[in-house]
Design an enzyme around this catalytic site. Structure first.
Site, PDB file in Angstrom:
ATOM      1  N   GLU A  96     -49.170  56.562 -64.708  1.00  0.00           N
ATOM      2  CA  GLU A  96     -48.162  57.090 -64.016  1.00  0.00           C
ATOM      3  C   GLU A  96     -46.681  57.482 -64.598  1.00  0.00           C
ATOM      4  O   GLU A  96     -45.757  58.851 -63.998  1.00  0.00           O
ATOM      5  CB  GLU A  96     -48.462  57.119 -62.825  1.00  0.00           C
ATOM      6  CG  GLU A  96     -49.620  56.820 -62.059  1.00  0.00           C
ATOM      7  CD  GLU A  96     -50.157  58.714 -61.850  1.00  0.00           C
ATOM      8  OE1 GLU A  96     -49.155  59.205 -61.417  1.00  0.00           O
ATOM      9  OE2 GLU A  96     -51.981  59.361 -61.863  1.00  0.00           O
ATOM     10  N   SER A 380     -73.330  73.277 -14.533  1.00  0.00           N
ATOM     11  CA  SER A 380     -72.371  74.008 -13.292  1.00  0.00           C
ATOM     12  C   SER A 380     -71.169  72.789 -13.216  1.00  0.00           C
ATOM     13  O   SER A 380     -70.511  73.378 -12.139  1.00  0.00           O
ATOM     14  CB  SER A 380     -73.280  73.429 -12.207  1.00  0.00           C
ATOM     15  OG  SER A 380     -74.573  74.783 -12.360  1.00  0.00           O
TER      16      SER A 380
END
Length: 747
Positions: A96, A380
């Protein structure tokens, strides 16, 4: 244009770009002494290595009490640099950022090479140093723009002035993504090799380091060949740089890699409330403070945070006890019992006092919390917030407004049904709510308007899951395309017992660092959702649901006002009860994670569970009796449940409700002949609704209630047959008689 000319132009542009980058770097460097470019990164917070705690405040003493200590999940295991093998550090550096120990955060050589590769359209590795990559991990900024790149370079150089190379490398190795849900080397070592980081071989270290550039492509489980090729590239680079000798290189290349691919089981299991707090704090650390996901996790689990939760241990204990009892929810023969979830909120403050996200013993950390993460059809239970409250708010109905329970048929062929066969004729709104009469709810919504209902729920009650697909009359029966969570539905009932005020629910009050400095704070967020008069009327009508209707099993004491609403979806797939007293609002859901029928149940067990929980809480806390009170501008009146007028001598079924002053009944009922008999008030705990799964669903055959009902529309008639009457030639969508329009909403 010749090839040579094109090449010259590309090189010339590349030189200009390179010069621009150098100039930007010089300018940025000149500003470092004047401008702290990492001021927003909170680097000091990232270096803490202390246990975080969740506390609650004892209401009697005012002292803080430890509730839980936080332990991270295994896919995020922070590893100190001193416990990291040198060869693992060098593997990352080799592939890296080989000049990591030489540059000051910005590598001019690799950047210039990357510029020319870009101009000449050649493939090459990126120019970012390990420090720059750490900046991306911290900030989450990864857009490809010159501005972002220059800001990243400036921040990287500034960061290197604050931290040592070892500190930077430690942060980097613990925040990189390494595929399979692994963030950092600790979780990767555990997942791929079932090892502690300190035990990794050189070959295994190179395999892990190889994942970071393209995690999905170099995933050792999914693409082992790609990972092996990358591993050998890294080992060769380590040999070239002198990090390992030829013998070590050969041994590492020939070592057989065996990937386990399974994390060890977590050693501790946090509560559902702790899971909720963790999720909320992580969200706010990212959204409010701007941290990346990895850094937020690091701060939460190792930052020594002190989190002050809103939990009430008395409330939570009562919930845990009921949900741990296998007898609370009946199970079918030779099958598992359904799941369940519950949340309890203090209506005055909005504080969440207790959460249970599943039935029985919790088996893992941050598992599915059904109280906050499951979105199901409400049946409901939506009627109070989608139909009746907004209709009262807009002065379209009162508790004594009369509607016909009758056959309705709409253009798309939909014909709403009730839980019983046939229709009961004229009835008042309060009775229709108590018995959850679907046909009446649909007619009221039709008069109100679907758009007004959706607006009321979204803006006033903060229901977040509604879509354009929900804009139909089916919403009156809970036909939602995405469903709703128990937390949102419960919070929507809060205004009924809080003077019409909605308060956003929250799980923690504040978060401080180990020194007591506030990092996050939740301040009470409230707004007027409905008038105080509407809230008072709705609370009284929902009390009727418990006193006379489908929620009768929720009643545990006459000393407290108790109201609520049941809900059952089509084919008994979901069961709900959202109820309240003056002290608490609690919502409970029961169902299977993979939806399936619960028709084997004779009644709604959620109502009984709610009662047991609330009874224990009110008793343990010795809460004084308190009924629901009428607000100013509200009057009480008694009326006939069939005509809606003041009771006459022949009225045998009456209710007493609250009304906005001036809207109460004023005419005496003359609707009954001497031989007539009215609606019978004695109701069982029958569950009610044959509701819809979505807004376009066709009606299903009428379902029977949870237990036989003793009520009939008019007892002078023969009982209704099980078959619904034939459809009328012409639909009559408007209510009969037409309700009185009471003018503009009283907000």
């Amino acid at each position: 244009m010749s090839k040579a000319s094109k090449m010259f132009i590309k090189v010339f542009v590349g030189v200009l770009l390179f010069g621009g980058i150098i100039a930007a770097g010089v300018v940025a460097g000149a500003l470092f002494g004047l401008l702290d470019t990492t001021a927003g990164l909170n680097i000091d917070e990232l270096q803490l290595n202390e246990t975080s705690f969740i506390y609650y405040i004892d209401p009697e003493t005012g002292e803080r009490v430890e509730y839980e200590r936080l332990y991270g999940e295994e896919n995020r295991v922070w590893v100190d640099i001193t416990e990291t093998p040198k060869h693992l550090q060098l593997a990352f550096i080799a592939i890296e950022d080989e000049r990591f120990y030489k540059h000051k955060g910005f590598d001019i050589k690799s950047t210039s090479k990357a510029v020319f590769d870009y101009v000449l359209r050649r493939k090459g590795r990126g120019a970012s140093t390990i420090t720059q990559q750490l900046i991306k991990n911290i900030t989450g900024e990864k857009d490809i723009t010159p501005t972002r790149k220059i800001r990243e370079i400036a921040r990287a150089v500034s960061l290197e002035r604050k931290l040592t190379k070892e500190q930077i490398l430690e942060l980097y190795m613990n925040t990189i993504y390494l595929a399979q849900g692994c963030y950092g080397i600790g979780s990767a070592a555990d997942f791929y090799f079932d090892k502690d980081v300190s035990q990794l071989t050189i070959a295994q270290s190179a395999a892990i380091a190889g994942i970071t550039q393209l995690p999905s492509y170099y995933d050792p489980i999914v693409n082992p060949e790609n990972n092996k090729a990358k591993q050998e590239v890294i080992l060769a680079k380590m040999l070239q740089l002198g990090y390992i000798d030829k013998k070590t290189y050969d041994e590492a290349v020939s070592e057989e890699l065996k990937f386990v691919g399974k994390s060890r089981e977590a050693v501790s299991k946090q509560s559902y409330f702790a899971d909720l707090v963790i999720a909320d704090v992580l969200r706010d650390l990212q959204q409010v403070k701007g941290h990346s996901s990895a850094i937020a996790e690091r701060m939460l689990y190792s930052g020594g945070l002190q989190i002050y939760a809103t939990i009430d241990p008395v409330v939570q204990s009562a919930m845990d006890k009921v949900f741990a009892d296998p007898s609370s929810i009946p199970k079918p023969r030779n099958a598992e019992a359904p799941e369940a979830a519950m949340v309890i909120i203090s209506p005055e403050t909005g504080e969440i006092k207790g959460v249970v996200g599943g039935r029985g013993e919790k088996t893992a950390n941050r598992t599915l919390n059904r109280a906050t993460q499951s979105y199901r059809q409400p049946g409901s239970a939506i009627k109070p917030i989608a139909v009746y409250a907004p209709a009262i708010e807009h002065n379209l109905i009162t508790p004594a407004t009369v509607y016909q329970d009758k056959l309705l048929r709409y253009a798309n062929g939909w014909s709403p049904k009730n839980f019983y066969a046939g229709f009961r004729g004229p009835m008042v709104i309060s009775y229709a709510l108590e018995q959850s009469i679907n046909t009446v709810a649909v007619q009221v919504l039709e008069r109100l308007g679907v758009n007004a209902s959706v607006k009321f729920m979204e803006e006033n009650l903060k229901i977040s899951t509604l879509t354009d697909l929900d804009k139909s009359l089916a919403i009156s029966l809970g036909g939602l395309s995405k469903g709703i969570s128990p937390l949102e539905l419960t919070a929507a009932y809060v205004p009924f017992v809080n003077r019409g005020i909605y308060t956003k629910p929250y799980s923690y009050a504040k978060v401080t660092d180990s020194e007591g400095r506030i990092i996050l704070e939740n301040k009470k967020q409230s707004h007027k959702a409905m008038s105080e008069q509407t809230a008072s009327i709705m609370a009284n009508m929902l009390k009727g649901v418990v006193d006379y209707g489908t929620g009768g099993s929720a009643r545990f004491s006459g000393a407290y006002g108790i109201g609520g609403k049941t809900g059952t979806t089509d084919k008994d797939i979901d069961r709900w009860f959202v109820g309240f007293t003056p002290y608490y609002v609690g919502g409970i859901w029961i169902g299977y994670d993979n939806p399936q029928s619960m028709s084997y149940m004779g009644s709604n067990p959620g109502v009984g569970m709610w009662k047991r929980v609330m009874q224990q809480i009110h008793s343990a806390k010795k809460l004084p009796g308190m009924p629901f009170s009428a607000s100013s501008g509200v009057v009480s009146a008694t009326y006939c449940t069939i005509s809606g007028d003041l009771p006459g001598e022949l009225c045998k079924s009456t209710r007493t409700s609250y009304f906005k002053s001036g809207t109460q009944p004023r005419v005496v009922c003359t609707s009954h002949e001497p031989e007539d008999e009215d609606l019978d008030d004695e109701q069982t705990d029958a569950e009610e609704d044959q509701d819809l799964q979505d807004s376009t669903a066709s009606p299903s055959p009428s379902k029977k209630p949870d237990s036989p009902s003793t009520s009939s529309p008019q007892q002078s008639k023969k009982p209704e047959s099980s078959k619904a009457p034939a459809p009328t030639p012409t639909p009559t969508p408007t209510p009969t008689p037409t309700p009185l329009d009471l003018g503009e909403p009283n907000v």
